[in-house]
Design a protein around this motif. Structure first.
Motif, PDB file in Angstrom:
ATOM      1  N   MET A   1     -33.130 106.054  19.986  1.00  0.00           N
ATOM      2  CA  MET A   1     -33.236 104.884  20.765  1.00  0.00           C
ATOM      3  C   MET A   1     -32.557 103.801  20.027  1.00  0.00           C
ATOM      4  O   MET A   1     -32.954 103.300  19.125  1.00  0.00           O
ATOM      5  N   THR A   2     -31.478 103.188  20.722  1.00  0.00           N
ATOM      6  CA  THR A   2     -31.106 101.813  20.001  1.00  0.00           C
ATOM      7  C   THR A   2     -30.876 100.733  20.904  1.00  0.00           C
ATOM      8  O   THR A   2     -31.008 101.064  22.305  1.00  0.00           O
ATOM      9  N   MET A   3     -31.240  99.737  20.394  1.00  0.00           N
ATOM     10  CA  MET A   3     -30.873  98.206  21.330  1.00  0.00           C
ATOM     11  C   MET A   3     -29.360  97.843  21.382  1.00  0.00           C
ATOM     12  O   MET A   3     -28.875  97.718  20.065  1.00  0.00           O
ATOM     13  N   GLN A   4     -29.001  97.745  22.396  1.00  0.00           N
ATOM     14  CA  GLN A   4     -27.795  97.319  22.743  1.00  0.00           C
ATOM     15  C   GLN A   4     -27.564  96.613  23.958  1.00  0.00           C
ATOM     16  O   GLN A   4     -28.496  96.610  24.738  1.00  0.00           O
ATOM     17  N   PHE A   5     -26.297  95.694  23.726  1.00  0.00           N
ATOM     18  CA  PHE A   5     -26.105  94.969  25.064  1.00  0.00           C
ATOM     19  C   PHE A   5     -25.631  95.576  25.974  1.00  0.00           C
ATOM     20  O   PHE A   5     -24.758  96.433  26.048  1.00  0.00           O
ATOM     21  N   CYS A   6     -26.229  95.371  27.390  1.00  0.00           N
ATOM     22  CA  CYS A   6     -25.702  96.125  28.497  1.00  0.00           C
ATOM     23  C   CYS A   6     -25.297  95.041  29.469  1.00  0.00           C
ATOM     24  O   CYS A   6     -25.855  94.019  29.630  1.00  0.00           O
ATOM     25  N   GLY A  10     -27.185  92.248  31.547  1.00  0.00           N
ATOM     26  CA  GLY A  10     -26.845  91.149  30.833  1.00  0.00           C
ATOM     27  C   GLY A  10     -27.845  90.533  29.895  1.00  0.00           C
ATOM     28  O   GLY A  10     -27.860  89.351  29.543  1.00  0.00           O
ATOM     29  N   LYS A  11     -28.261  91.687  29.222  1.00  0.00           N
ATOM     30  CA  LYS A  11     -29.177  91.378  27.983  1.00  0.00           C
ATOM     31  C   LYS A  11     -29.334  92.782  27.144  1.00  0.00           C
ATOM     32  O   LYS A  11     -28.903  93.627  27.510  1.00  0.00           O
ATOM     33  N   ALA A  12     -29.782  92.433  25.830  1.00  0.00           N
ATOM     34  CA  ALA A  12     -29.952  93.542  24.858  1.00  0.00           C
ATOM     35  C   ALA A  12     -31.096  94.612  25.577  1.00  0.00           C
ATOM     36  O   ALA A  12     -32.276  94.226  25.752  1.00  0.00           O
ATOM     37  N   THR A  13     -30.977  96.048  25.706  1.00  0.00           N
ATOM     38  CA  THR A  13     -31.786  96.822  26.347  1.00  0.00           C
ATOM     39  C   THR A  13     -31.963  98.117  25.336  1.00  0.00           C
ATOM     40  O   THR A  13     -30.976  98.224  24.650  1.00  0.00           O
ATOM     41  N   GLU A  14     -32.907  98.870  25.379  1.00  0.00           N
ATOM     42  CA  GLU A  14     -32.993 100.089  24.972  1.00  0.00           C
ATOM     43  C   GLU A  14     -31.892 101.029  25.541  1.00  0.00           C
ATOM     44  O   GLU A  14     -31.834 101.076  26.697  1.00  0.00           O
ATOM     45  N   HIS A  15     -31.315 101.778  24.659  1.00  0.00           N
ATOM     46  CA  HIS A  15     -30.312 102.767  25.011  1.00  0.00           C
ATOM     47  C   HIS A  15     -30.619 103.936  24.206  1.00  0.00           C
ATOM     48  O   HIS A  15     -30.850 104.007  23.181  1.00  0.00           O
ATOM     49  N   LYS A  16     -30.239 105.054  25.169  1.00  0.00           N
ATOM     50  CA  LYS A  16     -30.575 106.440  24.550  1.00  0.00           C
ATOM     51  C   LYS A  16     -29.056 107.111  24.560  1.00  0.00           C
ATOM     52  O   LYS A  16     -28.045 106.858  25.472  1.00  0.00           O
ATOM     53  N   VAL A  61     -26.800 105.229  27.167  1.00  0.00           N
ATOM     54  CA  VAL A  61     -27.322 105.188  28.730  1.00  0.00           C
ATOM     55  C   VAL A  61     -28.409 104.077  28.561  1.00  0.00           C
ATOM     56  O   VAL A  61     -29.554 104.284  27.746  1.00  0.00           O
ATOM     57  N   CYS A  62     -28.307 102.851  29.377  1.00  0.00           N
ATOM     58  CA  CYS A  62     -29.173 101.933  29.275  1.00  0.00           C
ATOM     59  C   CYS A  62     -30.701 102.470  30.245  1.00  0.00           C
ATOM     60  O   CYS A  62     -30.534 102.936  31.100  1.00  0.00           O
ATOM     61  N   GLN A  76     -20.870 103.679  13.475  1.00  0.00           N
ATOM     62  CA  GLN A  76     -21.423 102.543  12.774  1.00  0.00           C
ATOM     63  C   GLN A  76     -22.931 102.335  12.809  1.00  0.00           C
ATOM     64  O   GLN A  76     -23.444 101.805  11.970  1.00  0.00           O
ATOM     65  N   PHE A  77     -23.639 103.051  13.588  1.00  0.00           N
ATOM     66  CA  PHE A  77     -25.154 103.059  13.605  1.00  0.00           C
ATOM     67  C   PHE A  77     -25.890 104.122  12.927  1.00  0.00           C
ATOM     68  O   PHE A  77     -26.981 104.360  13.187  1.00  0.00           O
ATOM     69  N   GLN A  78     -25.143 105.137  12.479  1.00  0.00           N
ATOM     70  CA  GLN A  78     -25.811 106.237  11.616  1.00  0.00           C
ATOM     71  C   GLN A  78     -26.193 105.708  10.370  1.00  0.00           C
ATOM     72  O   GLN A  78     -25.706 104.935   9.903  1.00  0.00           O
TER      73      GLN A  78
END
Ligand code: ZN
Length: 78
Positions: A1-6, A10-16, A61-62, A76-78
């Motif tokens: 799980m990564t934090m990314q802007f959705c 309109g904010k950073a949320t957890e993304h799968k 996926v948000c 880049q996130f690996q």
């Protein structure tokens, strides 16, 4: 799980992360799938693996709204 802007939330949320095989130029039968794999394997060896990676789509996926975002650019996130 990564934090990314959705952009939907309109904010950073957890993304799968979600990996999907691209609908390819090959058919869906077993034999066609094997052909796709072999083709990808050999062109992957010749082309530094670029062709094999080309067969999949990476999405994130948000986890709040379910919005899917295509993430095919780099590792880049690996
Ligand atoms: Zn969202």
């Amino acid at each position: 799980m990564t934090m990314q802007f959705c952009e939907v939330c309109g904010k950073a949320t957890e993304h799968k992360e979600l990996i999907k095989q691209k609908p390819s130029k090959y058919g869906a039968s077993r034999r066609e799938q094997l052909k796709a794999f072999v083709d990808g394997f050999f062109s992957g060896v010749g082309g530094g693996g670029a062709a094999a990676i080309d067969l999949i789509d990476r999405y994130v996926v948000c986890q709040e709204c379910g919005h899917k975002k295509l993430e095919n650019h780099g590792e880049q996130f690996q």
